[in-house]
Design a protein around this motif. Structure first.
Motif, PDB file in Angstrom:
ATOM      1  N   PRO A  45       0.838  -1.216   0.000  1.00 49.50           N
ATOM      2  CA  PRO A  45       0.000   0.000   0.000  1.00 49.50           C
ATOM      3  C   PRO A  45       0.865   1.255   0.000  1.00 49.50           C
ATOM      4  N   GLY A  46       0.469   2.214  -0.837  1.00 50.61           N
ATOM      5  CA  GLY A  46       1.226   3.449  -0.959  1.00 50.61           C
ATOM      6  C   GLY A  46       2.260   3.437  -2.056  1.00 50.61           C
ATOM      7  N   ASP A  47       2.575   2.275  -2.600  1.00 50.74           N
ATOM      8  CA  ASP A  47       3.555   2.168  -3.673  1.00 50.74           C
ATOM      9  C   ASP A  47       2.983   2.652  -5.003  1.00 50.74           C
ATOM     10  N   SER A  48       3.874   2.692  -6.000  1.00 52.44           N
ATOM     11  CA  SER A  48       3.492   3.100  -7.345  1.00 52.44           C
ATOM     12  C   SER A  48       3.827   2.002  -8.353  1.00 52.44           C
ATOM     13  N   LEU A  49       3.101   1.996  -9.447  1.00 54.14           N
ATOM     14  CA  LEU A  49       3.346   1.093 -10.570  1.00 54.14           C
ATOM     15  C   LEU A  49       2.982   1.823 -11.849  1.00 54.14           C
ATOM     16  N   LEU A 102      -0.513   3.460 -17.823  1.00 56.55           N
ATOM     17  CA  LEU A 102      -1.292   3.869 -16.665  1.00 56.55           C
ATOM     18  C   LEU A 102      -0.330   3.986 -15.493  1.00 56.55           C
ATOM     19  N   GLN A 103      -0.064   5.220 -15.103  1.00 56.32           N
ATOM     20  CA  GLN A 103       0.770   5.471 -13.938  1.00 56.32           C
ATOM     21  C   GLN A 103      -0.125   5.467 -12.703  1.00 56.32           C
ATOM     22  N   MET A 104       0.210   4.610 -11.757  1.00 59.23           N
ATOM     23  CA  MET A 104      -0.618   4.460 -10.568  1.00 59.23           C
ATOM     24  C   MET A 104       0.206   4.796  -9.329  1.00 59.23           C
ATOM     25  N   THR A 149      -2.645   8.297 -13.672  1.00 53.73           N
ATOM     26  CA  THR A 149      -2.514   9.127 -14.867  1.00 53.73           C
ATOM     27  C   THR A 149      -2.414   8.228 -16.084  1.00 53.73           C
ATOM     28  N   ILE A 150      -3.241   8.482 -17.083  1.00 55.45           N
ATOM     29  CA  ILE A 150      -3.175   7.729 -18.333  1.00 55.45           C
ATOM     30  C   ILE A 150      -2.415   8.576 -19.349  1.00 55.45           C
ATOM     31  N   LEU A 151      -1.523   7.917 -20.061  1.00 55.96           N
ATOM     32  CA  LEU A 151      -0.681   8.583 -21.068  1.00 55.96           C
ATOM     33  C   LEU A 151      -0.625   7.698 -22.304  1.00 55.96           C
ATOM     34  N   ARG A 152      -0.289   8.287 -23.431  1.00 59.03           N
ATOM     35  CA  ARG A 152      -0.099   7.476 -24.630  1.00 59.03           C
ATOM     36  C   ARG A 152       1.100   7.982 -25.410  1.00 59.03           C
TER      37      ARG A 152
END
Length: 121
Positions: free
Chosen positions: A14-18, A81-83, A69-72
């Motif tokens: 929890p709290g991490d990013s992917l 998808l940056q989470m 954040t969604i990017l292309r």
């Protein structure tokens, strides 16, 4: 035939990013709005985020609350998808698909395998 390959999932705390990636081949990627969806254990598939075909216009589910954040990259035919600030309730298989437009939930292609994300301490 279109090929969709999601990747980048894993086990995090929890709290991490992917950051998830979805590489597309077999279609002119830049022509399609793209969306990320997820399906949690025992739950129905739900919309997460979308991005327009040829602009940076985006749309998010309420539960994202500024964390994703969604990017292309149209040159790489890939949507990301940056989470951030992941929560246990974000645990799910994440999938991407083309959309009729970024505000539509109508998907256009067959689903890929998705990439699993598990958020657990």
């Amino acid at each position: 035939q279109v090929y969709v390959a999601e990747s980048g999932g894993g086990l995090v705390q929890p709290g991490d990013s992917l950051t998830l990636s979805c590489a597309v081949s077999g279609r002119t990627f830049r022509n399609y709005a793209m969306g990320w969806f997820r399906q949690g254990p025992g739950k129905e598939r739900e919309f997460v985020a979308s991005i327009a075909a040829s602009s940076d216009a985006t749309h998010y589910a309420d539960f994202v609350a500024g964390r994703f954040t969604i990017l292309r990259d149209n040159n790489k035919s890939t949507v990301y998808l940056q989470m951030n600030s992941l929560k246990p309730e974000d645990t799910a298989v994440y999938l991407c698909n083309a959309l009729a437009n970024r505000l539509s939930s109508m998907t256009l292609w067959d689903w890929g395998q998705g990439t699993p994300v598990t958020v657990s301490s």
